[in-house]
Design an enzyme around this catalytic site. Structure first.
Site, mmCIF file in Angstrom:
data_model
loop_
_atom_site.group_PDB
_atom_site.id
_atom_site.type_symbol
_atom_site.label_atom_id
_atom_site.label_comp_id
_atom_site.label_asym_id
_atom_site.label_seq_id
_atom_site.Cartn_x
_atom_site.Cartn_y
_atom_site.Cartn_z
ATOM 1 N N MET A 137 0.815 -1.216 0.000
ATOM 2 C CA MET A 137 0.000 0.000 0.000
ATOM 3 C C MET A 137 0.852 1.270 0.000
ATOM 4 S SD MET A 137 -3.214 0.808 2.407
ATOM 5 C CE MET A 137 -4.033 -0.633 1.810
ATOM 6 N N LYS A 138 1.900 1.268 0.824
ATOM 7 C CA LYS A 138 2.733 2.468 0.947
ATOM 8 C C LYS A 138 3.499 2.811 -0.313
ATOM 9 C CE LYS A 138 3.600 2.281 5.849
ATOM 10 N NZ LYS A 138 3.004 0.971 6.170
ATOM 11 N N GLY A 139 3.803 1.771 -1.105
ATOM 12 C CA GLY A 139 4.554 2.011 -2.328
ATOM 13 C C GLY A 139 5.939 2.529 -2.060
ATOM 14 N N ASP B 304 8.795 -0.751 6.203
ATOM 15 C CA ASP B 304 7.837 0.189 6.764
ATOM 16 C C ASP B 304 8.432 1.590 6.649
ATOM 17 O OD1 ASP B 304 5.388 0.604 7.874
ATOM 18 O OD2 ASP B 304 5.725 -0.684 9.604
#
Lengths: 264, 516
Positions: A137-139, B304
Site C-alpha cells: 500500500m505504501k509504495g 515500513d
C-alpha cells in the site's frame, strides 16, 4: 584544452561524444582499481590503460594504495569514440502511462472486472524491497502500491518464493499477471531465476494465459523481452507503470470476460 | 546524565517494564520447548561435527534419528549421554556410526538422567576449554594490541568465495575497518542445516560454515597484528540454524553476530515458535562468549516507513534488550539496531534522524548500538549516495553510536568493490575526526523539533509495548504490528522442528552458559 575547430554549439547527433564544458571535448571521469603495487609505475599503468580504452590526454588526478598490490585511481580523459544517436532504437513498454486514480477508473470502464496480480521475489532472492515498492500500500517514494489501486486485487507473496509456488498461487487466484522481482544480480543469478520462471510457465502451458512481467534495479524492458517476459521495469518505474501496462495488455488480449485462466 | 532530549525517565521505565513483562511471558513458552536446531546445537557443543558420505551434517543425522523415533522431546543430551555410557564410544564416533547406518541410539536401554550427564562431562569440559581459550585469546589481543575507537568502522565482504573474502577483508582492515562481516549467501537463512567445509561459491555472499569462520578468523588475526588493532569478525546467528551458528561462532571466536529475537519471523517467514526458542539458546551462548549481538530493527524501516514507524524500532529495541537480559547478556554486548532510512527528500529529515539516534543512546546508555546506513533510498547516483552516507556518519558521531555499518556509495548497484570500501572508510574517518566532540558541545532547543520528535516517538513506543504486553508477542506479530508484516502462529518455515520437552529432558549448556 583540446583544439577548437568550430564555434558551433549545436551537437551533430550522428557523432555524439561526452560533454564536459565544451561541445565535443569528450571529457569523462573514471574511477577504478588495478591489481598493481602503488607507485609511479602504477600511475603510468593507469594512464596507458585509459589510453588503450580510446581516451586522449589521460590525467591521473588521484591515486592511492588500497592494500599492498592494489591501487585505486581517479582518471580524466577525452573520449574519442562517437555514437550515431539518430540510429538508436530502444524497445519500450508500449501503451499510455496513467496515474493510480486514472488506472482504477480505466479498469472500471474498459475491463469491467478486477484485475488480479500475484507478485514475489523468487527463488534465492531474499530482498522484498522491489516487490513491496510495487505492491505494498505504501509504495515507494510517494508512489502508492497496487494495494491502493481501485479495481486491482494484488497478492504479495514476499521473498524467497519458489517459482512453483508463485505459479500455483497464480492458478489458484486466476491471476491476470505475474510480477517477478529480482534484486540480487551477482554472477547473473537473476538471469537464471528469471529463466527458470519462464520455462516452468511454458512447461505448464500457461505462458500465453498470464501476463508475465519482471522488475528490479538492474532489469530493463529489453532484457525482460530477451528472457521471454512481456515487460520489464527498472529503476524509476512504479506501480502505475506496471498497472498501466498490465491493464492495457488485458484489453489487447480480450480478457475482459476471461477472469478465469481456463477460459483464456 | 541530563537528557538532551528532555525525555521523561518515567516513560522510559514504563516502556522497559512492559518489555520485561513481554519477554518473561515468552520465556515460559521457551522453557517448555525445544527445536531440532537447538538440539543440533547441543550435539555440536558435545563435539559432533563433520558430514556423512552424502554430505549430510552429522548433527542433522543424529537429531533426525531422534526425531523419527519420537525421542526429540527427550533431547540430544540425554540420548547421547546414554549412548556414550552404553557404547563406550565418543560422541563423534557415535554420530559417525549413525551416519553409516550402523547404530540406532534410540534402541539402547536407558540409563538415568544423572548417569547420562556424568557420561557427557568430559565432552562438555573439552568444549568449555576451547571456548574459554578463545575468550582469553580475544582479551589478550585486545589488551596487547588495542582496538579502534567507537563508532567502530564496520564493513562487509561478500564475494561468495571465502579466499577472495580474505583478500578483501584484509584490505579493508588496512584501510581502517574495525569489524568485518562476511555476508551470507542469499537463501542460507532458510536451510535447515549448516553446510560443511570451505566454500568458494555463493550468491550475494559466502556460506557460513565453521571452516569458513576459521579461515577468516586466522586472516583477521594476522592483519590485526599487522595494523596494531584487534579486528572483529561478524557473521549471522539467524535463520533456521540460529543457535548452531552461535555455537560455531563461540568455537571459532566470532566477535559480533547478527541475532534478533523476531527478525526471522518477520523477514524470513520462519515460524514464530521456532525462532523464539532458538533465539534463547543462541543468546545464552552469545552472552557467555563475549560476542556482541546485533539486532535487526533496521529492517523494519526497509519495509515500513522510517518516519511513521520509528516507534516500532524503539519498541523492538526494548524487547530485544529484555530478551537479552533473560539470557544474561551484559549490556556491553547488546548491539541494538536502528537505521538512517528516512526519505532524503524529507524537510528536516536530518533533525528527525538525529533525534532518533540520540534517543536510542539516551535510553540504552551502555548498549553497543548498531547503526545501519541508508539503503532504501540509495539510487545508483553514487555522488548523492556518498553525501547521504556522510550525513549518516555525522549523526553517528554526534549521537555516539558504537557499531557503524558503513554505507557504500554503490549501494543498490553491487556488493562492494574494493575501492568502494576505501571511499566509505575515508568518508567516515573524515566526518568522525572532524566532528569528534560535536555531541558534547551542542544542546537542543527546548521543545524544538528534535526534542519534540524524540518525546513523541518514545511515547508511541511505550503505548505500543503496553498493547503488546496485553495481547502477547505472538498475537502482536500475527496482527502485523512490527515492520507491517503479518505472520501466523502456526505458519512459516520450521514449525515441524518444534516440540515440547518431556520430563527427562535436559540441556546442560543453558545453565553453564548463563553462569558468568
Amino acid at each position: 584544452m583540446s583544439e577548437m575547430k568550430t564555434a558551433t554549439t549545436v551537437a551533430d547527433l550522428t557523432k555524439v561524444k561526452p560533454y564536459g564544458d565544451t561541445l565535443n571535448d569528450g571529457k569523462m571521469e573514471l574511477a577504478f582499481t588495478l591489481p598493481v603495487p602503488y607507485g609511479e609505475e602504477a600511475e603510468e599503468c593507469a594512464k596507458q590503460y585509459v589510453k588503450k580504452l580510446g581516451f586522449e590526454e589521460p590525467n591521473v588526478t588521484y591515486y592511492k594504495e588500497l592494500t599492498p598490490g592494489y591501487t585505486f585511481f581517479v582518471v580524466y580523459g577525452s573520449a574519442q569514440a562517437t555514437i550515431d544517436y539518430t540510429q538508436i532504437k530502444v524497445p519500450k513498454v508500449e501503451g499510455e502511462v496513467m496515474d493510480r486514480v486514472a488506472c482504477g477508473e480505466w479498469i472500471g470502464e474498459n475491463i469491467g472486472r478486477d484485475i488480479t496480480v500475484v507478485g514475489a521475489s523468487i527463488e534465492s532472492d531474499a530482498h522484498t524491497v522491489g516487490i513491496d515498492a510495487i505492491i505494498q500500500m505504501k509504495g515507494f517514494h510517494g508512489h502508492f502500491g497496487l494495494e491502493r489501486f481501485k479495481n486491482v486485487v494484488p497478492y504479495n507473496m514476499g521473498s524467497q518464493v519458489p517459482c512453483e509456488e508463485l505459479i500455483a498461487k497464480a492458478k489458484e487466484v486466476n491471476a491476470d499477471a505475474i510480477l517477478v522481482s529480482q534484486t540480487v544480480t551477482q554472477k547473473d543469478i537473476h538471469i537464471m531465476n528469471l529463466t527458470k520462471m519462464v520455462e516452468l510457465l511454458e512447461a505448464e502451458g500457461l505462458r500465453d494465459k498470464v501476463i508475465l512481467t519482471c522488475g528490479g534495479p538492474r532489469i530493463s524492458h529489453e532484457l525482460a523481452q530477451e528472457l521471454g517476459y512481456d515487460a520489464g521495469f527498472g529503476p524509476g518505474k512504479y506501480a502505475e507503470h506496471v498497472m498501466s501496462f498490465i491493464m492495457q495488455e488485458v484489453k489487447n488480449r480480450g480478457w475482459e470476460n476471461k477472469a478465469n485462466i481456463a477460459d483464456r | 546524565m541530563k537528557s538532551k532530549l528532555n525525555l521523561d525517565p518515567k516513560v522510559v521505565d514504563s516502556a522497559r517494564n512492559h518489555a520485561n513483562n513481554i519477554a518473561h511471558d515468552m520465556q515460559d513458552f521457551i522453557d517448555r520447548h525445544t527445536t531440532v536446531s537447538t538440539e543440533r546445537t547441543v550435539a555440536r557443543l558435545l563435539g559432533v561435527d563433520g558430514v556423512d558420505d552424502v554430505d549430510n551434517p552429522l548433527p542433522n543425522v543424529l537429531v533426525d534419528q531422534l526425531k523419527e523415533a519420537g525421542a526429540l522431546p527427550t533431547g540430544v543430551a540425554y540420548m547421547l549421554g546414554n549412548a556414550v555410557l552404553k557404547t563406550g564410544k565418543t560422541t563423534q564416533e557415535i554420530a559417525e556410526e549413525i551416519g553409516a547406518g550402523k547404530l540406532d541410539i534410540t534402541k539402547l536401554p536407558l540409563c538415568s538422567k544423572e548417569e547420562a550427564l556424568e557420561a557427557l562431562k568430559p565432552f562438555i569440559k573439552k568444549t568449555f576449554a576451547r571456548i574459554d581459550e578463545q575468550k582469553a585469546k580475544r582479551q589478550e589481543m585486545l589488551s596487547r594490541i588495542g582496538e579502534g575507537s567507537e563508532p567502530y568502522l564496520y564493513v562487509i565482504v561478500a564475494t561468495g568465495n571465502i579466499y577472495e573474502d580474505v583478500v578483501q577483508a584484509q584490505a579493508a582492515a588496512r584501510q581502517g575497518a574495525d569489524i568485518i562481516a562476511v555476508i551470507r549467501t542469499t537463501a542460507q537463512s532458510l536451510l535447515d542445516y549448516v553446510p560443511y567445509g570451505p566454500t568458494t561459491e555463493g550468491f550475494g555472499g559466502t556460506y557460513a560454515t565453521q571452516e569458513n569462520f576459521r579461515i577468516m578468523r586466522k586472516a583477521l588475526d594476522e592483519v590485526s597484528e599487522e595494523v596494531g588493532r584487534y579486528i572483529r569478525l561478524c557473521n549471522y546467528s539467524s535463520g533456521m540454524c540460529m543457535p548452531e551458528i552461535a555455537a560455531m561462532g563461540a568455537l571459532e571466536r566470532l566477535d559480533v553476530m547478527l541475532n534478533d529475537a523476531i527478525y526471522g519471523i518477520l523477514f524470513r517467514d520462519i515460524n514464530m515458535q521456532r525462532t523464539l526458542v532458538d533465539q534463547f539458546m543462541s543468546r545464552v551462548i552469545i552472552g557467555y562468549c563475549g560476542i556482541i549481538f546485533n539486532s535487526g530493527e533496521d529492517n523494519y524501516l526497509t519495509t515500513d516507513d522510517a518516519i511513521e514507524s520509528a516507534h516500532t524500532v524503539t519498541a523492538s529495541q526494548f524487547i530485544n534488550e529484555q530478551f537479552a537480559v533473560l539470557a544474561n547478556i551484559p549490556e556491553e554486548q547488546m548491539g541494538l539496531g536502528h537505521a538512517f532510512e528516512m526519505d532524503p527528500s524529507t524537510e528536516d529529515g536530518f533533525l528527525l534522524e538525529l533525534s532518533q539516534a540520540i534517543m536510542a543512546r539516551e535510553i540504552f546508555p551502555k548498549a553497543r548500538l548498531k547503526y545501519m546506513p541508508p539503503t532504501k533510498f540509495m539510487t545508483g547516483n553514487i555522488f548523492r549516495g556518498h553525501i547521504q552516507d556522510a550525513l549518516f556518519n555525522l549523526v553517528a558521531i554526534w549521537s555516539g553510536q558504537s557499531l557503524q555499518l558503513l554505507g557504500m556509495l554503490t549501494e543498490a548497484i553491487h556488493t562492494p568493490h574494493m575501492h568502494d570500501r576505501y571511499l566509505s572508510i575515508e568518508n567516515a574517518q573524515y566526518v568522525f575526526n572532524n566532528c569528534k566532540h560535536i555531541g558534547d558541545e551542542v544542546e537542543f532547543k527546548k521543545d524544538g523539533i528534535i526534542q519534540k520528535r524524540a518525546q513523541e516517538v518514545l511515547g508511541k513506543a511505550d503505548a505500543l509495548l503496553a498493547e503488546v504486553e496485553k495481547d502477547g508477542l505472538f498475537k502482536t506479530i500475527e496482527l502485523g504490528k512490527f515492520g507491517g508484516v503479518k505472520r501466523p502462529y502456526d505458519g512459516g518455515h520450521g514449525l515441524e522442528g518444534v516440540c515440547t520437552k518431556n520430563e527427562n529432558y535436559f540441556n546442560p549448556f543453558i545453565e553453564m552458559f548463563m553462569n558468568h
